[in-house]
Design an enzyme around this catalytic site. Structure first.
Site, PDB file in Angstrom:
ATOM      1  N   LYS A 137      -4.867   3.420   2.713  1.00  0.00           N
ATOM      2  CA  LYS A 137      -4.427   2.032   2.319  1.00  0.00           C
ATOM      3  C   LYS A 137      -4.498   1.331   3.508  1.00  0.00           C
ATOM      4  O   LYS A 137      -4.240   1.966   4.728  1.00  0.00           O
ATOM      5  CB  LYS A 137      -3.153   2.172   1.721  1.00  0.00           C
ATOM      6  CG  LYS A 137      -2.060   2.825   2.120  1.00  0.00           C
ATOM      7  CD  LYS A 137      -1.618   2.368   3.561  1.00  0.00           C
ATOM      8  CE  LYS A 137      -1.117   1.128   3.886  1.00  0.00           C
ATOM      9  NZ  LYS A 137      -0.710   0.992   5.477  1.00  0.00           N
ATOM     10  N   TYR A 225       2.523  -2.012   0.048  1.00  0.00           N
ATOM     11  CA  TYR A 225       3.372  -1.026  -0.585  1.00  0.00           C
ATOM     12  C   TYR A 225       3.999  -1.766  -1.801  1.00  0.00           C
ATOM     13  O   TYR A 225       4.345  -1.135  -2.904  1.00  0.00           O
ATOM     14  CB  TYR A 225       4.427  -0.510   0.310  1.00  0.00           C
ATOM     15  CG  TYR A 225       3.669   0.692   1.228  1.00  0.00           C
ATOM     16  CD1 TYR A 225       3.395   1.723   0.860  1.00  0.00           C
ATOM     17  CD2 TYR A 225       3.176   0.220   2.551  1.00  0.00           C
ATOM     18  CE1 TYR A 225       3.049   2.863   1.505  1.00  0.00           C
ATOM     19  CE2 TYR A 225       2.588   1.223   3.509  1.00  0.00           C
ATOM     20  CZ  TYR A 225       2.703   2.423   2.675  1.00  0.00           C
ATOM     21  OH  TYR A 225       1.927   3.363   3.911  1.00  0.00           O
TER      22      TYR A 225
END
Ligand code: NDP
Length: 393
Positions: A137, A225
């Site tokens: 990510k 996140y």
């Protein structure tokens, strides 16, 4: 025999309590380790902090994945790591000869652990070489890059998974399951705060502070996140976003990227999520969800370890006792099980693309002083982690 836990049983466990769930998780993790020759071979691309500190150690203990190759721009470092991991010299590739992995049958999965601005190119090259890809990510630095990666996976008929480790982490899963069980009442509000101090003397932060390689700064590195957590906690997608940013342009760290960004998502159920991220506040990865009847507090909630999840109801604060796992080994085992046809793909390319679209909308809103941006693009998560992780053998 592999362990099977039904979805119904998991929901009952969520209601019954964390101790029972922890026991079930431990039992599920007790699946047998595959013989070496049956493990899925992983090539790790980019031997930086995460690869050396978490991924390669995780591959040592993984149940169905193992390290078979390294890709690096520094041959001395690669040779040193290869020797320590028992890999032969011909398992080392450079970025220039990377495409030769097509002819290496040891490699089934390529794990992209490069600066964000390199994810798209190296993912697409691996897919063209016929390999499955696990990509760190944020998936990439832009929506078109994410779309190109998804198209490349489809064209190659290979799996593309984005490394959202919290989809596989027991405390995050327990939080999702408690929300889904209805035990907290209707979810009303999610708050996520994910940030830290960026350190320009650390080479790993130098590229994160450079828009070309790092993308949207703290938002891409840490804020993602919180964006993802709001979505997986509520299991729905925001239809509107408003955002504001605050950056000290005198601070040499923020020549090309923003520092603090705060945003608000509105969800179709009526729930609201408040998010913040920064490269200039005290390290935090926390989330909180208020239901009508009770609240979940995870602080920290998304670190590599030491996460804490508490159930708060009125004045009663109860920390849930849930066993720690190696999140990286678990995530790579999941990818290996996807490749083996034993588990569904949860953290899809489309999931990474949705976060990238939301990052883009947040940036647009902040640039327009908090203007409302519509985000109802019709995306619906294909597989809810809470429903399947540790259910499929
Ligand atoms: P590092 O800077 O520590 O490592 C990146 C590696 O990429 C370098 O060591 C280098 O390896 C290689 N590289 C190739 N070209 C360049 C370049 N131009 N500049 C810098 N490095 C280059 O970063 P991290 O390991 O911290 O992060 C890597 C990825 O992992 C990022 O996408 C990040 O977002 C993600 N991440 C995810 C985490 C998670 O919890 N899921 C946590 C931390 C990071 P070599 O010398 O071998 O070529």
């Amino acid at each position: 025999m592999p362990q099977e836990i039904s979805r119904r049983a998991l929901i009952e466990l969520s209601v019954a309590g964390a101790a029972a769930l922890a026991a079930a998780e431990a039992k599920a993790l007790d699946r047998p380790t595959l013989p070496k020759d049956q493990k899925i071979g992983f090539a790790v691309v980019g031997l930086g902090k995460l690869s050396q500190g978490q991924i390669i150690p995780g591959l040592r203990t993984a149940r169905s994945a193992r390290l078979v190759a390294l890709v690096s721009g520094h041959p001395d470092k690669a040779r040193r790591i290869a020797a320590a991991e028992g890999l032969p010299d011909d398992a080392i590739y450079s970025y220039e000869d990377y495409d030769r992995i097509a002819k290496d049958p040891r490699i089934q999965v390529v794990y992209i652990v490069l600066p964000n601005g390199m994810h798209a190119e190296y993912t697409i090259r691996a897919l063209k070489a016929g390999k499955h890809v696990l990509c760190e990510k944020p998936m990439a630095n832009s929506v078109p890059e994410c779309e190109a990666m998804i198209a490349a996976a489809r064209a190659a008929n290979r799996k593309l998974m984005i490394a959202y480790r919290c989809h596989y982490e027991p405390k995050n899963l327990e939080a999702m399951r408690r929300v889904r069980s209805g035990a907290l009442g209707k979810p009303r509000l999610v708050v996520t705060d994910m940030g830290r101090q960026a350190d320009p003397s650390d080479p790993s932060d130098v590229w994160r502070l450079d828009r070309k390689l790092g993308g949207d700064g703290a938002l891409a590195d840490m804020g993602i996140y919180g964006i993802n957590a709001a979505r997986y906690l509520l299991n729905e997608e925001p239809v509107e976003v408003r955002a504001w940013s605050s950056t000290d342009k005198q601070d040499p760290r923020f020549r090309t990227v923003d520092d603090m960004v705060c945003w608000q998502f509105r969800f179709p159920s009526g729930a609201i999520a408040n998010g913040s991220t920064s490269f200039n506040y005290n390290a935090t990865m926390a989330f909180e969800l208020w239901g009508e009847k009770a609240r979940l507090r995870a602080d920290p909630g998304c670190f590599y370890g030491g996460n804490r999840l508490a159930l708060v109801s009125g004045g009663n604060f109860r920390e849930l006792d849930i066993a720690e796992i190696d999140q990286f080994a678990r995530e790579m085992d999941w990818m290996a099980d996807v490749v083996r046809g034993k588990a569904p793909l949860v953290s899809t390319g489309e999931e990474g693309l949705q976060d990238m679209r939301l990052i883009t909308a947040i940036i647009e809103s902040a640039a327009k002083g908090g203007a409302t941006i519509k985000t109802d693009w019709g995306y619906k998560r294909a597989v809810d982690p809470a429903a399947v992780v540790d259910v499929v053998a």
